[in-house]
Structures are given as structure tokens and as C-alpha cells.
Write a protein that holds these residues in place. Structure first.
Motif, PDB file in Angstrom:
ATOM      1  N   ARG A   1      -3.672   1.891 -14.400  1.00  0.00           N
ATOM      2  CA  ARG A   1      -2.720   0.780 -14.312  1.00  0.00           C
ATOM      3  C   ARG A   1      -2.334   0.581 -12.860  1.00  0.00           C
ATOM      4  O   ARG A   1      -2.225   1.538 -12.098  1.00  0.00           O
ATOM      5  N   VAL A   2      -2.120  -0.670 -12.516  1.00  0.00           N
ATOM      6  CA  VAL A   2      -1.646  -0.969 -11.165  1.00  0.00           C
ATOM      7  C   VAL A   2      -0.143  -0.709 -11.166  1.00  0.00           C
ATOM      8  O   VAL A   2       0.587  -1.224 -12.016  1.00  0.00           O
ATOM      9  N   ALA A   3       0.296   0.103 -10.233  1.00  0.00           N
ATOM     10  CA  ALA A   3       1.706   0.475 -10.169  1.00  0.00           C
ATOM     11  C   ALA A   3       2.573  -0.754  -9.923  1.00  0.00           C
ATOM     12  O   ALA A   3       2.140  -1.721  -9.296  1.00  0.00           O
TER      13      ALA A   3
ATOM     14  N   HIS B   1       2.858  -1.951  -6.492  1.00  0.00           N
ATOM     15  CA  HIS B   1       1.612  -2.459  -5.923  1.00  0.00           C
ATOM     16  C   HIS B   1       1.315  -3.890  -6.382  1.00  0.00           C
ATOM     17  O   HIS B   1       0.455  -4.551  -5.825  1.00  0.00           O
ATOM     18  N   ARG B   2       2.011  -4.352  -7.415  1.00  0.00           N
ATOM     19  CA  ARG B   2       1.802  -5.712  -7.914  1.00  0.00           C
ATOM     20  C   ARG B   2       2.483  -6.717  -6.988  1.00  0.00           C
ATOM     21  O   ARG B   2       3.436  -6.390  -6.289  1.00  0.00           O
TER      22      ARG B   2
ATOM     23  N   ARG C   1       8.307 -13.765  -5.735  1.00  0.00           N
ATOM     24  CA  ARG C   1       8.958 -13.915  -4.433  1.00  0.00           C
ATOM     25  C   ARG C   1       7.964 -13.684  -3.290  1.00  0.00           C
ATOM     26  O   ARG C   1       7.944 -14.410  -2.296  1.00  0.00           O
ATOM     27  N   GLU C   2       7.116 -12.643  -3.428  1.00  0.00           N
ATOM     28  CA  GLU C   2       6.126 -12.344  -2.394  1.00  0.00           C
ATOM     29  C   GLU C   2       5.091 -13.456  -2.269  1.00  0.00           C
ATOM     30  O   GLU C   2       4.669 -13.803  -1.166  1.00  0.00           O
ATOM     31  N   ALA C   3       4.683 -14.026  -3.407  1.00  0.00           N
ATOM     32  CA  ALA C   3       3.711 -15.120  -3.388  1.00  0.00           C
ATOM     33  C   ALA C   3       4.290 -16.348  -2.696  1.00  0.00           C
ATOM     34  O   ALA C   3       3.617 -17.012  -1.906  1.00  0.00           O
ATOM     35  N   ILE C   4       5.551 -16.642  -2.981  1.00  0.00           N
ATOM     36  CA  ILE C   4       6.218 -17.789  -2.347  1.00  0.00           C
ATOM     37  C   ILE C   4       6.331 -17.557  -0.839  1.00  0.00           C
ATOM     38  O   ILE C   4       6.042 -18.452  -0.041  1.00  0.00           O
TER      39      ILE C   4
ATOM     40  N   ARG D   1      -3.456  -7.309  -4.240  1.00  0.00           N
ATOM     41  CA  ARG D   1      -3.594  -6.309  -3.177  1.00  0.00           C
ATOM     42  C   ARG D   1      -4.891  -5.549  -3.414  1.00  0.00           C
ATOM     43  O   ARG D   1      -5.392  -5.501  -4.533  1.00  0.00           O
ATOM     44  N   PRO D   2      -5.443  -4.925  -2.382  1.00  0.00           N
ATOM     45  CA  PRO D   2      -6.639  -4.106  -2.590  1.00  0.00           C
ATOM     46  C   PRO D   2      -6.351  -3.005  -3.609  1.00  0.00           C
ATOM     47  O   PRO D   2      -5.264  -2.428  -3.614  1.00  0.00           O
TER      48      PRO D   2
END
Length: 147
Positions: free
Chosen positions: A114-116, A119-120, A124-127, A100-101
Motif C-alpha cells: 500500500r502507498v503510505a 506518500h499520497r 491541496r498539493e495538486a492545487i 510520487r515515485p
């Protein structure tokens, strides 16, 4: 190198061996790999060609826990490049990093943060992105072995 240059119209970067491994027949600092980073529209077009070879089917294991995925093809000529006897046939790996930006927050030198967790990107989201974007199919290896 010629294959990647023909595919991406970019100059590829050579990877070198860190150690000498006699059983593999490689020496320290010998060129052993080539890679290119592609972004934007060109990356999507190249990924589309790679997925066409795989028939838009990936396994669940191709996706990592932090939202990245990769796959390999055995012959570069499947991507539509004309066969050249001088070059031969090479296999290649595609690896896609989804972010994500705002991911720079963790990589910058001054005041890194750190990326929260929210926010990562998750597996599941990638699939879901892969299925929606490319109309792909995600298979489960365990179920295939059971049949």
C-alpha cells in the motif's frame, strides 16, 4: 482518432461500448471513444495548450481528493489544429494523474503493498502544483454563484 494522432503523434486506443443502450443508439462493442496516454515533456506541452484555452483557470471541483485533476474543452481547433471539414469539430477532456515515485508498489502483481498516506498526493498539493507550475488560478464555484 485523427485529431488525437495529430496532437500527440501517437496511435490512439479505441474505447468500446460494454452494453447496448437503445435510447443512445449504441450497440455492444461499438467504438464510442478514443484516448491516448501521454507522459513526460510531451504531456506538459499538451497540457499547456489545453490550459491556454481555459485561460489557466480551473475550479476547485476539477481536483479530486487523491491529487488528480481534469477539465474539458469544447472545440479541438482551439488547440491550434487547422480545421478540416472532413473531420468536423470535437470536444475533448484532459485528465492529469499526479503520482510520487513508488506508486507501482500498489499496482504490481507480486507482493503488492500500500502507498503510505504521507506518500499520497492530496487535493491541496495538486492545487499548489497547478498554481506553481502553470501560474494558474483556482476558482470556487460556490462563490461565483453567490455573486
Amino acid at each position: 482518432a485523427k485529431v488525437l494522432e495529430a496532437l500527440t503523434d501517437q496511435t490512439p486506443v479505441f474505447g468500446r461500448a460494454r452494453l447496448t443502450i437503445r435510447s443512445f443508439g449504441i450497440r455492444r462493442n461499438e467504438k464510442i471513444s478514443v484516448h491516448v496516454t501521454v507522459r513526460g515533456e510531451k504531456a506538459l506541452e499538451l497540457l499547456e495548450r489545453g490550459l491556454k484555452v481555459k485561460e489557466y483557470e480551473l475550479f476547485q471541483q476539477n481536483f479530486s481528493a487523491n491529487g488528480n485533476f481534469g477539465f474539458g474543452i469544447n472545440e479541438h481547433i482551439d488547440l491550434g489544429i487547422k480545421y478540416d471539414p472532413n473531420t468536423g469539430i470535437y470536444g475533448m477532456d484532459f485528465y492529469v494523474v499526479l503520482e510520487r515515485p513508488g506508486g507501482r508498489v500498489s499496482k504490481r502483481k507480486r507482493a503488492p503493498g500500500r502507498v503510505a498516506f504521507k506518500h499520497r498526493i492530496t487535493k491541496r498539493e495538486a492545487i499548489n502544483w497547478f498554481i506553481k507550475k502553470f501560474d494558474g488560478i483556482v476558482l470556487d464555484k460556490k462563490l461565483i454563484k453567490a455573486e
